[in-house]
Write a protein that holds these residues in place. Structure first.
Motif, PDB file in Angstrom:
ATOM      1  N   ARG A  54      38.406  45.687  38.683  1.00  0.00           N
ATOM      2  CA  ARG A  54      39.047  46.864  38.090  1.00  0.00           C
ATOM      3  C   ARG A  54      38.641  47.000  36.622  1.00  0.00           C
ATOM      4  NH1 ARG A  54      42.934  49.557  41.175  1.00  0.00           N
ATOM      5  NH2 ARG A  54      43.994  48.265  42.740  1.00  0.00           N
ATOM      6  N   LYS A  55      38.452  48.226  36.192  1.00  0.00           N
ATOM      7  CA  LYS A  55      38.115  48.500  34.787  1.00  0.00           C
ATOM      8  C   LYS A  55      39.168  47.893  33.859  1.00  0.00           C
ATOM      9  CE  LYS A  55      36.164  51.186  31.438  1.00  0.00           C
ATOM     10  NZ  LYS A  55      34.773  51.241  31.017  1.00  0.00           N
ATOM     11  N   LYS A  56      40.440  47.996  34.245  1.00  0.00           N
ATOM     12  CA  LYS A  56      41.503  47.470  33.386  1.00  0.00           C
ATOM     13  C   LYS A  56      41.450  45.941  33.285  1.00  0.00           C
ATOM     14  CE  LYS A  56      45.157  47.269  36.922  1.00  0.00           C
ATOM     15  NZ  LYS A  56      46.479  47.778  37.342  1.00  0.00           N
ATOM     16  N   LEU A  74      41.642  47.651  49.155  1.00  0.00           N
ATOM     17  CA  LEU A  74      42.101  47.240  47.825  1.00  0.00           C
ATOM     18  C   LEU A  74      43.612  47.393  47.681  1.00  0.00           C
ATOM     19  CD1 LEU A  74      41.002  46.331  44.975  1.00  0.00           C
ATOM     20  CD2 LEU A  74      41.142  48.761  44.356  1.00  0.00           C
ATOM     21  N   SER A 111      37.811  50.817  49.260  1.00  0.00           N
ATOM     22  CA  SER A 111      38.894  51.687  48.791  1.00  0.00           C
ATOM     23  C   SER A 111      40.119  51.604  49.705  1.00  0.00           C
ATOM     24  CB  SER A 111      38.415  53.143  48.686  1.00  0.00           C
ATOM     25  OG  SER A 111      38.160  53.689  49.971  1.00  0.00           O
ATOM     26  N   ASN A 165      37.793  53.510  38.275  1.00  0.00           N
ATOM     27  CA  ASN A 165      38.913  52.558  38.307  1.00  0.00           C
ATOM     28  C   ASN A 165      38.446  51.173  38.736  1.00  0.00           C
ATOM     29  OD1 ASN A 165      39.989  55.373  39.723  1.00  0.00           O
ATOM     30  ND2 ASN A 165      41.240  54.681  38.013  1.00  0.00           N
ATOM     31  N   LEU A 166      37.408  51.140  39.571  1.00  0.00           N
ATOM     32  CA  LEU A 166      36.872  49.891  40.110  1.00  0.00           C
ATOM     33  C   LEU A 166      35.379  49.880  39.834  1.00  0.00           C
ATOM     34  CD1 LEU A 166      37.862  47.417  41.859  1.00  0.00           C
ATOM     35  CD2 LEU A 166      36.895  48.636  43.821  1.00  0.00           C
ATOM     36  N   ASP A 176      43.079  42.645  40.883  1.00  0.00           N
ATOM     37  CA  ASP A 176      42.161  42.801  39.753  1.00  0.00           C
ATOM     38  C   ASP A 176      40.707  42.648  40.191  1.00  0.00           C
ATOM     39  OD1 ASP A 176      44.043  43.046  37.486  1.00  0.00           O
ATOM     40  OD2 ASP A 176      44.610  41.000  38.019  1.00  0.00           O
TER      41      ASP A 176
END
Length: 196
Positions: free
Chosen positions: A148-150, A103, A100, A80-81, A108
């Motif tokens: 973040r991956k997104k 965050l 973790s 996710n990160l 982002d």
């Protein structure tokens, strides 16, 4: 939360063991460690093979430069990160647990401080400056930055046309387009001066 850490290497035998050891020192369960090697001719690949028990995925092949290698790692990452720690730098011990916990849900890009060190240099704490400064220079410390991956999916990855300053280009693109940045006033990485 799953965190992916990427290290890109090319003829990095002199420093890679320290980088890998900093990953071992995380003691974070949901960790994916990826190494992208550009076809090293020294003992870099031997060091990678010696540490396969901590490495989730690795490749060794020619690439189009460091931006291309970064992008290969991001493509391989399933966390996710994502953090990128260069093959001559190190993560601070147990920092992934701190990240973790710190965050925020809408963040982002999380970024923090680093210890700068090197031959003939007295170690000192380096802190980022204003994000608005990204319009003129790199004001945050890339090895102490986690995305973040997104956010990569939304804003894009590294521009392979850049052989340097690709990190500033990416951070400025994200910042100028509205990505949510979160500063954590803690040491997240150790950055060796003089790297290429």
């Amino acid at each position: 939360m799953k965190i992916s850490i990427i290290t890109v290497t090319f003829n990095s035998e002199a420093t890679l063991k320290e980088t890998i050891q900093s990953i071992r020192n995380q003691r974070y369960d949901d960790l994916e460690y990826i190494i992208v090697d550009g076809g090293s001719k020294d003992h870099t690949v031997d060091i990678i093979k010696e540490n396969e028990n901590i490495i989730s995925k690795w490749i060794s092949e020619s690439d189009l430069g460091i931006s291309d290698a970064f992008n290969k790692g991001i493509q391989m990452a399933t966390g996710n990160l994502i953090g990128i720690i260069n093959s001559d730098d190190m993560l601070e011990d147990n920092v992934l647990k701190v990240i973790s916990q710190e965050l925020k849900d809408d963040t982002d890009v999380l970024y923090g401080n680093a210890i700068s060190f090197g031959e003939g240099i007295k170690p000192f704490i380096e802190k980022p400056s204003s994000l608005d400064g990204l319009y003129v220079s790199m004001t945050i410390i890339h090895p102490a930055t986690f995305v973040r991956k997104k956010a990569y999916e939304k804003y894009g990855t590294f521009n392979i046309d850049y052989k340097c300053c690709m990190d500033r280009d990416l951070m400025l693109r994200m910042y100028s387009r509205g990505a949510k940045f979160q500063y954590v006033d803690k040491i997240l990485a150790k950055v060796r001066q003089g790297g290429g």
